[in-house]
Scaffold this active site. Structure first.
Site, PDB file in Angstrom:
ATOM      1  N   THR A   1      10.477  48.297  73.636  1.00  0.00           N
ATOM      2  CA  THR A   1      10.743  48.014  72.265  1.00  0.00           C
ATOM      3  C   THR A   1       9.830  47.803  71.123  1.00  0.00           C
ATOM      4  OG1 THR A   1      12.747  46.890  73.446  1.00  0.00           O
ATOM      5  CG2 THR A   1      11.992  45.945  70.881  1.00  0.00           C
TER       6      THR A   1
ATOM      7  N   ARG B   1      25.762  49.023  76.552  1.00  0.00           N
ATOM      8  CA  ARG B   1      25.029  47.967  77.055  1.00  0.00           C
ATOM      9  C   ARG B   1      23.966  47.285  75.630  1.00  0.00           C
ATOM     10  NH1 ARG B   1      19.156  46.667  77.070  1.00  0.00           N
ATOM     11  NH2 ARG B   1      18.804  45.060  78.413  1.00  0.00           N
TER      12      ARG B   1
ATOM     13  N   GLY C   1      21.171  44.973  74.614  1.00  0.00           N
ATOM     14  CA  GLY C   1      19.859  43.983  74.962  1.00  0.00           C
ATOM     15  C   GLY C   1      19.789  42.658  73.905  1.00  0.00           C
ATOM     16  N   ASP C   2      18.734  42.423  74.037  1.00  0.00           N
ATOM     17  CA  ASP C   2      18.548  41.159  73.011  1.00  0.00           C
ATOM     18  C   ASP C   2      18.089  41.421  71.754  1.00  0.00           C
ATOM     19  OD1 ASP C   2      16.078  41.741  74.369  1.00  0.00           O
ATOM     20  OD2 ASP C   2      14.850  40.413  73.591  1.00  0.00           O
TER      21      ASP C   2
ATOM     22  N   THR D   1      10.209  41.255  73.072  1.00  0.00           N
ATOM     23  CA  THR D   1      10.610  42.516  73.997  1.00  0.00           C
ATOM     24  C   THR D   1      10.311  42.085  75.442  1.00  0.00           C
ATOM     25  OG1 THR D   1       9.381  44.511  74.409  1.00  0.00           O
ATOM     26  CG2 THR D   1       8.054  42.904  73.800  1.00  0.00           C
ATOM     27  N   GLY D   2      11.262  42.641  76.295  1.00  0.00           N
ATOM     28  CA  GLY D   2      11.227  42.290  77.439  1.00  0.00           C
ATOM     29  C   GLY D   2      12.722  42.582  78.122  1.00  0.00           C
TER      30      GLY D   2
ATOM     31  N   GLY E   1      16.109  42.105  78.498  1.00  0.00           N
ATOM     32  CA  GLY E   1      16.875  41.540  77.314  1.00  0.00           C
ATOM     33  C   GLY E   1      17.919  40.717  77.904  1.00  0.00           C
TER      34      GLY E   1
END
Lengths: 341, 341
Positions: free
Chosen positions: B206, B234, B236-237, B257-258, B260
């Site tokens: 990200t 899907r 993510g965050d 970032t990671g 999510g």
């Protein structure tokens, strides 16, 4: 010197007493012992006033809210989980045409029904959410399947629908969601291309539930058809973990209803949890400040329901009414529609 | 009595001094005056290690990060807004094939590219977000258009795409996003039907940016292709305001970032802001506790970048590296890839 010493000791003692009292107040326990279980539900907030509602409408709403409470509290009474209880309560409201969720959802700008829903388990922070979901009878079950599956948290649109179908959930024909009043409202708005204030019979809101179970676990869930005449693909706060739904055993379980855009921007559900964790606020203080001060100042209409691990309940709303109710173990269920009721 | 009085006065004085010192420490200002502007960027966190990267790869990443910093800081230098600066920086990274955003996005389970992005203006909490967006060249611009339009905050899938097209944004053919390495990774995973660890050259993350502008306003933005081999639909965050992105002049601007799913469940971006507002933590303390303690304990790999209104910067990550960089007005830009660099 001795006198001085005593003086200081006495001063320290007074300070200590004050500190103990302060700590005592800030860690205040409820006067009564923790109830065995608690269930709180809402069916949306908005222009909900006795003067705008027929006797028949009034009793229809109360009947469904009571049924949702009875169904959910039966789960809790028999030792079921908070997660199962909030699902059970929401299913009753999703299957009713009275609320803007499941069967009773409002139409979007394209004349299509798109549902949003989410659920969170306060015992392990697992969560599931769906947005812009079409043709699944009970969106809360789709959110729950995502949570149980565990690979993802948040799924939308066709991918979410396919996941729900593969999980064995019931699909329904668009006709299942049809409601003449809602369609007429949609047509009226479409013709004017303006969002208007609708009479209360079309202003049903989002539904939600929060629960504390016998094991001391919290859960929260929310389900909605979203904003009337929303753009296709618009999500509100209901499917957003942290905005419309949050649950954490260490703070509280929250389900929100209102003008979703404001609720997202203010991370409403998590904000209430954060105030309890970091500012030492009680559930009531945190909920009141967020809904009655912060959101009210932004002219962001809505409300929330919440419960904490001690069984404390908060249900603030800054509109003229909110369909709501609760059951505390060993007590009679309570259902209310209007402010000041 | 007089002696006693003096004793108590002296005791109170000492307590007061202690209190002042404590308040002084907890409200600590940066040693230097507030810089004119600050820009911080990331290009994802993960298995990013010098031993796994060729000299050529290393310099390619640094070149794009430096270009993003130069482009964004030019906006700030010339008096532009934090919002415009984070967009400018992200556009550079979206247009590069090196990062998992825009052109360089990874494939989902169905072999399709779906983008997520969000942006938030800390001066008024306005925000825009897109999820599961297809065929729009620069997803961050779609999020920004939603924010500027103001009617909604969050749009997904086909509805979001139609909105972006109507807003005049550039659409591109799927071929634009094609990358042989990414496709090979996709095919490999599809054949095994298992998510695997990928070598660093396919583990780009990200992208995100946060900024403080000359007017003292904060902004944050994040853009991604999401998790490799994610299910269709899907999210993510990254598109979730409060999880992947948050900005509020009263606390800080954050881009995450990671993994999510964990970032959503922990409302990461808003949690950092809440700790500053309610627990009185500094930006560094709040960011470190969330990333290096809370998320690390959950084995939730990732990192965040953040800036507050005083120009303090935090960039913690709990992985072996994070593509990152910053510019502080009047100083040389800094770009780093690995831990301990």
């Amino acid at each position: 010197m001795k006198k001085t010493f005593i003086c200081c000791k006495s001063f320290v003692a007074k300070i200590s007493l004050l500190a103990i009292l302060l700590i005592g107040f800030s860690c205040q326990q409820p006067a009564e012992p923790r109830p065995d279980f608690v269930l709180v539900i809402h069916g949306g907030a908005g222009v909900i006033e006795a003067s705008r509602m027929s006797v028949q409408q009034d009793s229809s709403y109360r009947a469904v809210l009571n049924e949702a409470l009875a169904t959910g509290s039966l789960v809790l009474e028999s030792g079921g989980s908070a997660v199962d209880a909030v699902i059970a309560a929401i299913l009753v409201m999703e299957d009713s045409p009275l609320f803007n969720a499941g069967k009773g959802a409002v139409y979007n700008e394209a004349g299509i029904i798109e549902h949003d829903a989410s659920i969170m388990d306060g015992s392990d922070l697992s969560a599931g959410a769906v947005g812009s979901l079409r043709s699944i009878r009970n969106p809360i079950l789709a959110a729950h399947r995502i949570m149980v599956d565990g690979r993802h948290v948040f799924m939308v649109a066709e991918g979410a629908r396919q996941f729900a179908i593969q999980a064995g959930l019931e699909t329904v024909d668009p006709q299942y969601f049809f409601d003449q009043n809602r369609w007429d409202n949609y047509e009226r708005t479409r013709k004017t291309q303006l969002e208007k204030e609708f009479p209360v019979q079309s202003k049903h809101g989002t539904v939600g539930a929060v629960a504390l179970d016998k094991s001391g676990n919290l859960a929260a869930a929310t389900s909605t058809g979203g904003m009337h005449f929303k753009r296709e693909g618009r999500l509100g706060d209901s499917p957003v973990i942290g905005a419309g739904t949050y649950a954490d055993n260490l703070s509280c379980a929250v389900s929100a209803t209102g003008h979703g855009e404001f609720f997202i921007r203010n991370a409403v559900a998590y904000d209430i949890a954060a105030r309890m964790k970091y500012a030492g606020q009680s559930l009531q203080e945190a909920a009141d400040e967020v809904v009655m001060e912060k959101l009210a100042a932004l002219d962001a209409g809505g409300g929330i329901i919440a419960v904490d691990q001690q069984g404390n309940i908060a249900m603030p709303f800054n509109t003229s009414g909110m369909f709501r109710g609760y059951v505390v173990a060993g007590q009679k269920p309570v259902v209310k529609l209007f402010a000041g009721e």
